[in-house]
Design an enzyme around this catalytic site. Structure first.
Site, PDB file in Angstrom:
ATOM      1  CD1 TRP A  91     -23.099  -7.987 -11.686  1.00 42.96           C
ATOM      2  CD2 TRP A  91     -21.681  -6.942 -13.081  1.00 42.96           C
ATOM      3  NE1 TRP A  91     -23.486  -8.262 -12.978  1.00 42.96           N
ATOM      4  CE2 TRP A  91     -22.639  -7.633 -13.859  1.00 42.96           C
ATOM      5  CE3 TRP A  91     -20.693  -6.221 -13.739  1.00 42.96           C
ATOM      6  CZ2 TRP A  91     -22.628  -7.614 -15.258  1.00 42.96           C
ATOM      7  CZ3 TRP A  91     -20.681  -6.200 -15.134  1.00 42.96           C
ATOM      8  CH2 TRP A  91     -21.633  -6.895 -15.875  1.00 42.96           C
ATOM      9  CD  GLU A 134     -17.623 -22.034  -7.454  1.00 39.89           C
ATOM     10  OE1 GLU A 134     -18.143 -20.904  -7.414  1.00 39.89           O
ATOM     11  OE2 GLU A 134     -16.399 -22.204  -7.616  1.00 39.89           O
ATOM     12  CD1 TRP A 181     -16.294 -19.087  -4.577  1.00 41.80           C
ATOM     13  CD2 TRP A 181     -16.685 -16.907  -4.203  1.00 41.80           C
ATOM     14  NE1 TRP A 181     -15.144 -18.389  -4.848  1.00 41.80           N
ATOM     15  CE2 TRP A 181     -15.351 -17.052  -4.637  1.00 41.80           C
ATOM     16  CE3 TRP A 181     -17.154 -15.622  -3.911  1.00 41.80           C
ATOM     17  CZ2 TRP A 181     -14.487 -15.970  -4.779  1.00 41.80           C
ATOM     18  CZ3 TRP A 181     -16.285 -14.535  -4.047  1.00 41.80           C
ATOM     19  CH2 TRP A 181     -14.967 -14.714  -4.476  1.00 41.80           C
ATOM     20  CG  ASN A 234     -19.135 -18.607 -12.676  1.00 45.77           C
ATOM     21  OD1 ASN A 234     -19.514 -17.540 -12.207  1.00 45.77           O
ATOM     22  ND2 ASN A 234     -17.923 -19.081 -12.455  1.00 45.77           N
ATOM     23  CD1 TRP A 252     -18.833  -0.661 -10.705  1.00 40.23           C
ATOM     24  CD2 TRP A 252     -20.458  -1.960  -9.860  1.00 40.23           C
ATOM     25  NE1 TRP A 252     -19.156  -0.181  -9.452  1.00 40.23           N
ATOM     26  CE2 TRP A 252     -20.146  -0.972  -8.909  1.00 40.23           C
ATOM     27  CE3 TRP A 252     -21.446  -2.890  -9.550  1.00 40.23           C
ATOM     28  CZ2 TRP A 252     -20.794  -0.871  -7.668  1.00 40.23           C
ATOM     29  CZ3 TRP A 252     -22.096  -2.807  -8.319  1.00 40.23           C
ATOM     30  CH2 TRP A 252     -21.762  -1.798  -7.398  1.00 40.23           C
ATOM     31  CD1 TRP A 256     -17.816   4.342 -13.159  1.00 43.82           C
ATOM     32  CD2 TRP A 256     -16.935   2.742 -14.447  1.00 43.82           C
ATOM     33  NE1 TRP A 256     -17.403   3.313 -12.342  1.00 43.82           N
ATOM     34  CE2 TRP A 256     -16.859   2.323 -13.102  1.00 43.82           C
ATOM     35  CE3 TRP A 256     -16.439   1.891 -15.437  1.00 43.82           C
ATOM     36  CZ2 TRP A 256     -16.298   1.104 -12.720  1.00 43.82           C
ATOM     37  CZ3 TRP A 256     -15.890   0.678 -15.060  1.00 43.82           C
ATOM     38  CH2 TRP A 256     -15.821   0.294 -13.714  1.00 43.82           C
TER      39      TRP A 256
HETATM   40  C1  LIG Z   1     -20.990 -10.821 -12.942  1.00 42.69           C
HETATM   41  C2  LIG Z   1     -21.605 -12.010 -12.238  1.00 42.69           C
HETATM   42  C3  LIG Z   1     -22.915 -11.932 -11.771  1.00 42.69           C
HETATM   43  C4  LIG Z   1     -23.486 -13.025 -11.094  1.00 42.69           C
HETATM   44  N1  LIG Z   1     -24.793 -12.919 -10.668  1.00 42.69           N
HETATM   45  C5  LIG Z   1     -25.344 -13.960  -9.998  1.00 42.69           C
HETATM   46  C6  LIG Z   1     -26.686 -13.893  -9.536  1.00 42.69           C
HETATM   47  O1  LIG Z   1     -27.389 -12.881  -9.681  1.00 42.69           O
HETATM   48  N2  LIG Z   1     -27.207 -14.989  -8.916  1.00 42.69           N
HETATM   49  C7  LIG Z   1     -26.468 -16.119  -8.703  1.00 42.69           C
HETATM   50  O2  LIG Z   1     -26.991 -17.079  -8.121  1.00 42.69           O
HETATM   51  N3  LIG Z   1     -25.185 -16.181  -9.098  1.00 42.69           N
HETATM   52  C8  LIG Z   1     -24.599 -15.157  -9.743  1.00 42.69           C
HETATM   53  N4  LIG Z   1     -23.298 -15.253 -10.174  1.00 42.69           N
HETATM   54  C9  LIG Z   1     -22.492 -16.419  -9.752  1.00 42.69           C
HETATM   55  C10 LIG Z   1     -22.487 -17.609 -10.724  1.00 42.69           C
HETATM   56  O3  LIG Z   1     -22.210 -17.189 -12.014  1.00 42.69           O
HETATM   57  C11 LIG Z   1     -23.797 -18.381 -10.719  1.00 42.69           C
HETATM   58  O4  LIG Z   1     -24.179 -18.696  -9.398  1.00 42.69           O
HETATM   59  C12 LIG Z   1     -23.662 -19.693 -11.485  1.00 42.69           C
HETATM   60  O5  LIG Z   1     -23.275 -19.453 -12.804  1.00 42.69           O
HETATM   61  C13 LIG Z   1     -24.993 -20.424 -11.469  1.00 42.69           C
HETATM   62  O6  LIG Z   1     -24.922 -21.606 -12.218  1.00 42.69           O
HETATM   63  P1  LIG Z   1     -24.953 -23.018 -11.493  1.00 42.69           P
HETATM   64  O7  LIG Z   1     -26.109 -23.092 -10.583  1.00 42.69           O
HETATM   65  O8  LIG Z   1     -24.829 -24.044 -12.553  1.00 42.69           O
HETATM   66  O9  LIG Z   1     -23.632 -22.945 -10.627  1.00 42.69           O
HETATM   67  P2  LIG Z   1     -22.712 -24.105 -10.040  1.00 42.69           P
HETATM   68  O10 LIG Z   1     -21.374 -23.931 -10.641  1.00 42.69           O
HETATM   69  O11 LIG Z   1     -23.373 -25.410 -10.186  1.00 42.69           O
HETATM   70  O12 LIG Z   1     -22.602 -23.695  -8.504  1.00 42.69           O
HETATM   71  C14 LIG Z   1     -23.537 -24.148  -7.516  1.00 42.69           C
HETATM   72  C15 LIG Z   1     -24.106 -22.992  -6.762  1.00 42.69           C
HETATM   73  O13 LIG Z   1     -23.080 -22.281  -6.076  1.00 42.69           O
HETATM   74  C16 LIG Z   1     -23.388 -20.892  -6.059  1.00 42.69           C
HETATM   75  N5  LIG Z   1     -22.325 -20.167  -6.794  1.00 42.69           N
HETATM   76  C17 LIG Z   1     -21.618 -20.615  -7.852  1.00 42.69           C
HETATM   77  N6  LIG Z   1     -20.721 -19.664  -8.231  1.00 42.69           N
HETATM   78  C18 LIG Z   1     -20.883 -18.619  -7.381  1.00 42.69           C
HETATM   79  C19 LIG Z   1     -20.259 -17.348  -7.256  1.00 42.69           C
HETATM   80  N7  LIG Z   1     -19.267 -16.940  -8.067  1.00 42.69           N
HETATM   81  N8  LIG Z   1     -20.703 -16.516  -6.276  1.00 42.69           N
HETATM   82  C20 LIG Z   1     -21.690 -16.889  -5.441  1.00 42.69           C
HETATM   83  N9  LIG Z   1     -22.311 -18.093  -5.512  1.00 42.69           N
HETATM   84  C21 LIG Z   1     -21.918 -18.937  -6.472  1.00 42.69           C
HETATM   85  C22 LIG Z   1     -24.718 -20.714  -6.797  1.00 42.69           C
HETATM   86  O14 LIG Z   1     -25.757 -20.700  -5.851  1.00 42.69           O
HETATM   87  C23 LIG Z   1     -24.768 -21.957  -7.665  1.00 42.69           C
HETATM   88  O15 LIG Z   1     -26.079 -22.359  -8.006  1.00 42.69           O
HETATM   89  C24 LIG Z   1     -22.717 -14.187 -10.873  1.00 42.69           C
HETATM   90  C25 LIG Z   1     -21.411 -14.238 -11.346  1.00 42.69           C
HETATM   91  C26 LIG Z   1     -20.864 -13.180 -12.025  1.00 42.69           C
HETATM   92  C27 LIG Z   1     -19.442 -13.265 -12.521  1.00 42.69           C
END
Ligand SMILES: Cc1cc2nc3c(=O)[nH]c(=O)nc-3n(C[C@H](O)[C@H](O)[C@H](O)COP(=O)(O)OP(=O)(O)OC[C@H]3O[C@@H](n4cnc5c(N)ncnc54)[C@H](O)[C@@H]3O)c2cc1C
Length: 484
Positions: A388, A281, A284, A347, A365, A312
């Site tokens: 997105w 992650e 990512w 997430n 979107w 859309w």
């Molecule tokens: C439509 C959509 C919009 C999103 N918008 C954002 C946003 O504005 N800001 C944001 O930080 N994340 C975003 N995410 C990614 C992800 O959902 C969040 O980072 C995550 O839910 C944060 O919770 P956590 O810190 O417990 O994540 P954990 O699961 O603990 O992951 C650790 C860290 O990894 C990174 N990470 C995790 N998943 C992703 C991912 N899919 N893409 C990129 N980095 C990731 C984040 O920095 C996160 O804090 C989005 C996902 C979706 C599907």
């Protein structure tokens, strides 16, 4: 990405310009400024105009207020303070350099396109004044342009990016926190309260109860995650009612903790699938910055050109119902209400709610992206826009167009007892678990027992799920087929 310049700095104080790297430990700009043996002037500039539509939204402004308060406190403990200025950031830096006769400016590199363009111009203007701009990597594990295909090109697909990234990534151990920051009498500063970052109508009570912005809060959350959840993260992260993920996203976004610190802390967790999944992650996060770096239009425009004319729908009523968590589809409503309430959403549920908006409702979107931007405390330009576009199927590495999440099946799989729905949609709390994810299918007696009247105490679904899916597939087939 520009590396720290080797040019010798002129005499005079060093300006330490904080951006989204609001911490003192493992912060290369801090280290370099303090290591220069000249007095240090820490500054933060609120520059809304430069970011345009992407200036920090409401929830992010709440976070920023508290994060700056925390940073100012840490700087004071170290014998310094934080100068606050508002307005065009380059103009403010140039004015400050003149004011204090600074010989160098240290800051972090940010992936946002407007920051990069402005930094290049600022470096030139400063050079003309005999002052050097040093840009350090403070937000990411890697420079976004350092990971390339064998042909030296940027990646557009995550998996090969992750392989290449893992081959080159051996992050150095995190750096220390300076105990003393030598500062002269600091120049004039705005008062944080005058920036009015906090809401005038106080919708922030639950957000405040849930989060502790700032470096100490970030470190605490990381320690908790490592001790309690990291080892089981590979499956825990999908249980939407549990605290199975780290909740580090706002702290990482604002740079209150570095990706390097998080990466290193994982060495303390029991090795295994949980840690490997979590590192993925973090990769990512690097990938989305890489995509934004190479495609600066990603927040505003579909990367796949055929989606720029996608049919859309426009439906203000449906959009509002989605935003308010009143779609009549429990897992979607629970997610949207969690977002509204605490400024964060799980997430898995982000994927479900986003898919419901762009596929079942066939709404743009960019509407979803904008709503998340305003309501998430972790609203992050690369993460938000790339994700997105991924869900909508129009991005660099899109989810296949025929993948349309069924919100009922997703709910049953990832919230099997309905605990998440009961928590965030209390009007459904009394419903038998068998129907919690599809109350419209519950027999009258189950609804009566739970005190639910569909269409009155809880909305009927905005769209028939099978019809919404068929409509989306038809539109997507036409768009993707046209491009093939
Ligand atoms: C439509 C959509 C919009 C999103 N918008 C954002 C946003 O504005 N800001 C944001 O930080 N994340 C975003 N995410 C990614 C992800 O959902 C969040 O980072 C995550 O839910 C944060 O919770 P956590 O810190 O417990 O994540 P954990 O699961 O603990 O992951 C650790 C860290 O990894 C990174 N990470 C995790 N998943 C992703 C991912 N899919 N893409 C990129 N980095 C990731 C984040 O920095 C996160 O804090 C989005 C996902 C979706 C599907």
């Amino acid at each position: 990405m520009r590396q720290p310049s080797k040019a010798a700095d002129q005499e005079g104080p060093a300006i330490l310009w904080f951006r989204r790297d609001l911490r003192l430990s493992d912060q290369d700009a801090v280290q370099a400024a303090v290591g220069g043996k000249t007095p240090v002037i820490p500054v933060f500039i609120l520059d809304d105009a430069k970011a345009g539509d992407w200036k920090a939204g409401g929830a992010a402004r709440w976070w920023l207020h508290h994060s700056l308060t925390s940073l100012a406190g840490s700087l004071q403990k170290a014998g310094s303070g934080l100068v606050l200025r508002r307005g065009e950031s380059a103009e403010n830096i140039l004015a400050l350099v003149r004011e204090v006769g600074a010989g160098s400016v240290h800051t972090g590199v940010m992936p946002e396109p407007w920051e990069r363009a402005a930094d290049a111009a600022l470096a030139n203007a400063l050079a003309g004044m005999g002052c050097t701009l040093h840009c350090h990597r403070t937000a990411l594990l890697h420079d976004p342009e350092a990971v390339t295909t064998q042909a030296g090109k940027p990646f557009s697909v995550f998996t090969p990016f992750a392989h290449a990234f893992s081959r080159v990534t051996h992050p150095a151990p995190p750096g220390p926190m300076p105990t003393r920051i030598p500062s002269p009498a600091l120049p004039r500063s705005d008062k944080l309260v005058d920036w009015a970052l906090l809401p005038s109508i106080r919708w922030d009570a639950e957000i405040a109860a849930h989060w502790t912005p700032g470096e100490a809060g970030a470190a605490e959350r990381l320690q908790h995650f490592i001790a309690e959840a990291a080892a089981q993260y590979d499956f825990g992260r999908n249980a939407v009612a549990e605290a199975g993920s780290s909740s580090l996203s706002p702290h990482l976004h604002w740079g209150e903790i570095s990706a390097r610190q998080v990466w290193a802390a994982l060495d303390e967790a029991p090795a295994g699938a949980g840690v490997a999944a979590f590192r993925r992650e973090l990769i990512w996060r690097e990938f989305t910055a890489h995509v934004l770096w190479h495609h600066p239009s990603v927040p505003d425009e579909a990367l796949r050109p055929e989606f720029r004319t996608f049919p859309w729908r426009r439906d203000a009523r449906a959009l509002r119902a989605w935003q308010r968590g009143m779609t009549g589809v429990p897992i979607v409503d629970a997610g949207m209400r969690q977002l509204w309430s605490i400024g964060w959403m799980h997430n898995r549920v982000r994927m479900i709610t986003a898919s419901f908006l762009v596929k079942h409702l066939l709404l743009p979107w960019r509407e979803g992206e904008a709503w998340f931007w305003d309501t998430l405390v972790d609203a992050d330009l690369p993460n938000n826009s790339v994700n997105w576009q991924w869900v909508a199927g129009c991005g660099a590495d899109p989810s296949p167009f025929f993948r349309i999440f069924n919100p009922v099946l997703q709910g049953k799989k990832f919230d099997p007892e309905g605990a998440y729905v009961r928590r965030w949609v209390p009007e459904l709390a009394g419903l038998d678990t068998r129907f919690i994810h599809e109350p419209w299918a519950a027999p009258d007696v189950a609804l009566r027992t739970a005190g639910i009247t569909i269409g009155k105490t809880y909305p009927a679904p905005l769209v028939d799920l099978a019809e919404g899916r068929a409509r989306a597939l038809a539109a997507l087939r036409q768009t993707v087929g046209r491009a093939a």
